[in-house]
Design a protein around this motif. Structure first.
Motif, mmCIF file in Angstrom:
data_model
loop_
_atom_site.group_PDB
_atom_site.id
_atom_site.type_symbol
_atom_site.label_atom_id
_atom_site.label_comp_id
_atom_site.label_asym_id
_atom_site.label_seq_id
_atom_site.Cartn_x
_atom_site.Cartn_y
_atom_site.Cartn_z
ATOM 1 N N MET A 1 -4.086 4.016 -3.954
ATOM 2 C CA MET A 1 -4.372 3.510 -2.632
ATOM 3 C C MET A 1 -3.443 2.349 -2.281
ATOM 4 O O MET A 1 -2.878 2.313 -1.207
ATOM 5 N N HIS A 2 -3.308 1.366 -3.198
ATOM 6 C CA HIS A 2 -2.445 0.234 -2.867
ATOM 7 C C HIS A 2 -1.000 0.663 -2.713
ATOM 8 O O HIS A 2 -0.242 0.067 -1.974
ATOM 9 N N SER A 3 -0.616 1.764 -3.405
ATOM 10 C CA SER A 3 0.737 2.300 -3.264
ATOM 11 C C SER A 3 0.969 2.823 -1.850
ATOM 12 O O SER A 3 2.036 2.627 -1.281
ATOM 13 N N LYS A 4 -0.042 3.482 -1.301
ATOM 14 C CA LYS A 4 0.084 4.001 0.063
ATOM 15 C C LYS A 4 0.234 2.852 1.059
ATOM 16 O O LYS A 4 1.039 2.919 1.977
ATOM 17 N N VAL A 5 -0.565 1.817 0.880
ATOM 18 C CA VAL A 5 -0.479 0.652 1.770
ATOM 19 C C VAL A 5 0.904 0.018 1.642
ATOM 20 O O VAL A 5 1.533 -0.338 2.646
ATOM 21 N N ALA A 6 1.389 -0.112 0.408
ATOM 22 C CA ALA A 6 2.691 -0.737 0.190
ATOM 23 C C ALA A 6 3.815 0.106 0.794
ATOM 24 O O ALA A 6 4.755 -0.441 1.388
ATOM 25 N N ARG A 7 3.742 1.413 0.657
ATOM 26 C CA ARG A 7 4.763 2.273 1.274
ATOM 27 C C ARG A 7 4.721 2.156 2.790
ATOM 28 O O ARG A 7 5.751 2.129 3.452
ATOM 29 N N TRP A 8 3.503 2.106 3.336
ATOM 30 C CA TRP A 8 3.359 1.932 4.777
ATOM 31 C C TRP A 8 3.998 0.610 5.198
ATOM 32 O O TRP A 8 4.721 0.541 6.194
ATOM 33 N N GLU A 9 3.744 -0.438 4.418
ATOM 34 C CA GLU A 9 4.339 -1.740 4.700
ATOM 35 C C GLU A 9 5.852 -1.660 4.656
ATOM 36 O O GLU A 9 6.542 -2.205 5.533
ATOM 37 N N HIS A 10 6.396 -0.984 3.668
ATOM 38 C CA HIS A 10 7.848 -0.885 3.539
ATOM 39 C C HIS A 10 8.463 -0.181 4.756
ATOM 40 O O HIS A 10 9.524 -0.578 5.234
ATOM 41 N N ARG A 11 7.789 0.844 5.247
ATOM 42 C CA ARG A 11 8.291 1.601 6.411
ATOM 43 C C ARG A 11 8.125 0.823 7.709
ATOM 44 O O ARG A 11 9.006 0.853 8.560
ATOM 45 N N THR A 12 6.986 0.149 7.898
ATOM 46 C CA THR A 12 6.645 -0.402 9.209
ATOM 47 C C THR A 12 6.698 -1.922 9.295
ATOM 48 O O THR A 12 6.773 -2.462 10.391
ATOM 49 N N ARG A 13 6.578 -2.607 8.168
ATOM 50 C CA ARG A 13 6.441 -4.072 8.102
ATOM 51 C C ARG A 13 5.218 -4.540 8.901
ATOM 52 O O ARG A 13 5.184 -5.642 9.425
ATOM 53 N N GLY A 14 4.198 -3.676 8.956
ATOM 54 C CA GLY A 14 2.979 -3.979 9.702
ATOM 55 C C GLY A 14 2.231 -5.191 9.172
ATOM 56 O O GLY A 14 1.793 -6.048 9.944
ATOM 57 N N LEU A 15 2.053 -5.278 7.850
ATOM 58 C CA LEU A 15 1.357 -6.444 7.277
ATOM 59 C C LEU A 15 2.191 -7.714 7.436
ATOM 60 O O LEU A 15 1.651 -8.788 7.701
ATOM 61 N N THR A 16 3.493 -7.579 7.286
ATOM 62 C CA THR A 16 4.378 -8.731 7.456
ATOM 63 C C THR A 16 4.249 -9.295 8.868
ATOM 64 O O THR A 16 4.143 -10.513 9.046
ATOM 65 N N ARG A 17 4.230 -8.421 9.866
ATOM 66 C CA ARG A 17 4.056 -8.883 11.250
ATOM 67 C C ARG A 17 2.663 -9.480 11.458
ATOM 68 O O ARG A 17 2.514 -10.525 12.088
ATOM 69 N N LEU A 18 1.647 -8.810 10.915
ATOM 70 C CA LEU A 18 0.275 -9.277 11.076
ATOM 71 C C LEU A 18 0.072 -10.672 10.487
ATOM 72 O O LEU A 18 -0.581 -11.525 11.082
ATOM 73 N N PHE A 19 0.661 -10.912 9.316
ATOM 74 C CA PHE A 19 0.459 -12.185 8.621
ATOM 75 C C PHE A 19 1.581 -13.197 8.862
ATOM 76 O O PHE A 19 1.549 -14.292 8.331
ATOM 77 N N GLY A 20 2.577 -12.816 9.647
ATOM 78 C CA GLY A 20 3.625 -13.760 10.017
ATOM 79 C C GLY A 20 4.728 -13.935 9.005
ATOM 80 O O GLY A 20 5.540 -14.841 9.136
ATOM 81 N N GLY A 21 4.771 -13.127 7.982
ATOM 82 C CA GLY A 21 5.850 -13.212 6.997
ATOM 83 C C GLY A 21 5.541 -12.381 5.768
ATOM 84 O O GLY A 21 4.377 -12.082 5.481
ATOM 85 N N PRO A 22 6.580 -12.015 5.033
ATOM 86 C CA PRO A 22 6.380 -11.143 3.879
ATOM 87 C C PRO A 22 5.599 -11.786 2.734
ATOM 88 O O PRO A 22 4.827 -11.110 2.056
ATOM 89 N N TYR A 23 5.781 -13.073 2.519
ATOM 90 C CA TYR A 23 5.098 -13.717 1.398
ATOM 91 C C TYR A 23 3.587 -13.795 1.627
ATOM 92 O O TYR A 23 2.801 -13.469 0.734
ATOM 93 N N VAL A 24 3.191 -14.204 2.815
ATOM 94 C CA VAL A 24 1.759 -14.288 3.114
ATOM 95 C C VAL A 24 1.139 -12.897 3.037
ATOM 96 O O VAL A 24 0.051 -12.719 2.475
ATOM 97 N N ALA A 25 1.831 -11.895 3.570
ATOM 98 C CA ALA A 25 1.325 -10.522 3.541
ATOM 99 C C ALA A 25 1.209 -10.008 2.102
ATOM 100 O O ALA A 25 0.204 -9.390 1.730
#
Length: 171
Positions: A1-25
């Motif tokens: 499951m976390h792999s799917k979320v991470a792949r989604w993040e890699h493709r879209t940077r959705g969590l990075t945008r949501l949290f304002g940066g890659p480290y916080v995400a």
């Protein structure tokens, strides 16, 4: 499951945008993964305690094997974490947080994926120490889950670093 979320993040940077940066995400996802691991460990422990003790496993020799497995497993898990750091452990590369070079020292010079297999050793050790057939079966489920994760994560992570090398050569 976390792999799917991470792949989604890699493709879209959705969590990075949501949290304002890659480290916080990445820290958010890592914290979530840690909480889920605590829940899984608690659930496995409760299942072992609820099940009967197996007479064949209920002896000092098996208990000692379990303790040794837990010791080795803990060494691999902890040394992996110290070698990779938080973001290296919790899929930082999927967030664009890349390490300068591949970690090749201990424990990675002993085995591939030492955190996964160390964790598996911990679960098996705990199952043996509790003389629990249920624990052994659940350990097998965890091991298969980790194996599947490795099959997806390994090649994907290698591709991320190949892209990094290609980009640095083009500059």
């Amino acid at each position: 499951m976390h792999s799917k979320v991470a792949r989604w993040e890699h493709r879209t940077r959705g969590l990075t945008r949501l949290f304002g940066g890659p480290y916080v995400a990445c820290y958010f996802l890592g914290f979530l993964i840690l909480l889920l691991n605590v829940y899984r460990s608690h659930s496995i422990t409760m299942a072992m305690k609820a099940g009967p003790r197996c007479e064949v496993l209920d002896c000092p020799q098996v208990f000692c094997v379990g303790a040794v497995l837990m010791a080795f497993g803990s060494v691999f898990v902890l040394s992996s974490f110290f070698a990779l750091g938080f973001t290296g452990t919790f899929l930082g590369d999927y967030f664009g947080i890349l390490m300068e070079q591949k970690v090749t020292g201990f424990p990675f010079n002993v085995m591939e994926n030492p955190m996964y297999w160390g964790s598996t050793a911990n679960y098996l050790g705990l199952a043996l120490m509790n003389a629990s057939v249920v624990g052994v079966i659940l350990t097998a489920v965890v091991a298969v889950s980790y194996w599947v994760a490795i099959m997806f994560e390994g090649p994907f992570t290698e591709e991320i670093y190949r892209q990094k090398i290609r980009c640095s050569k083009q500059q």
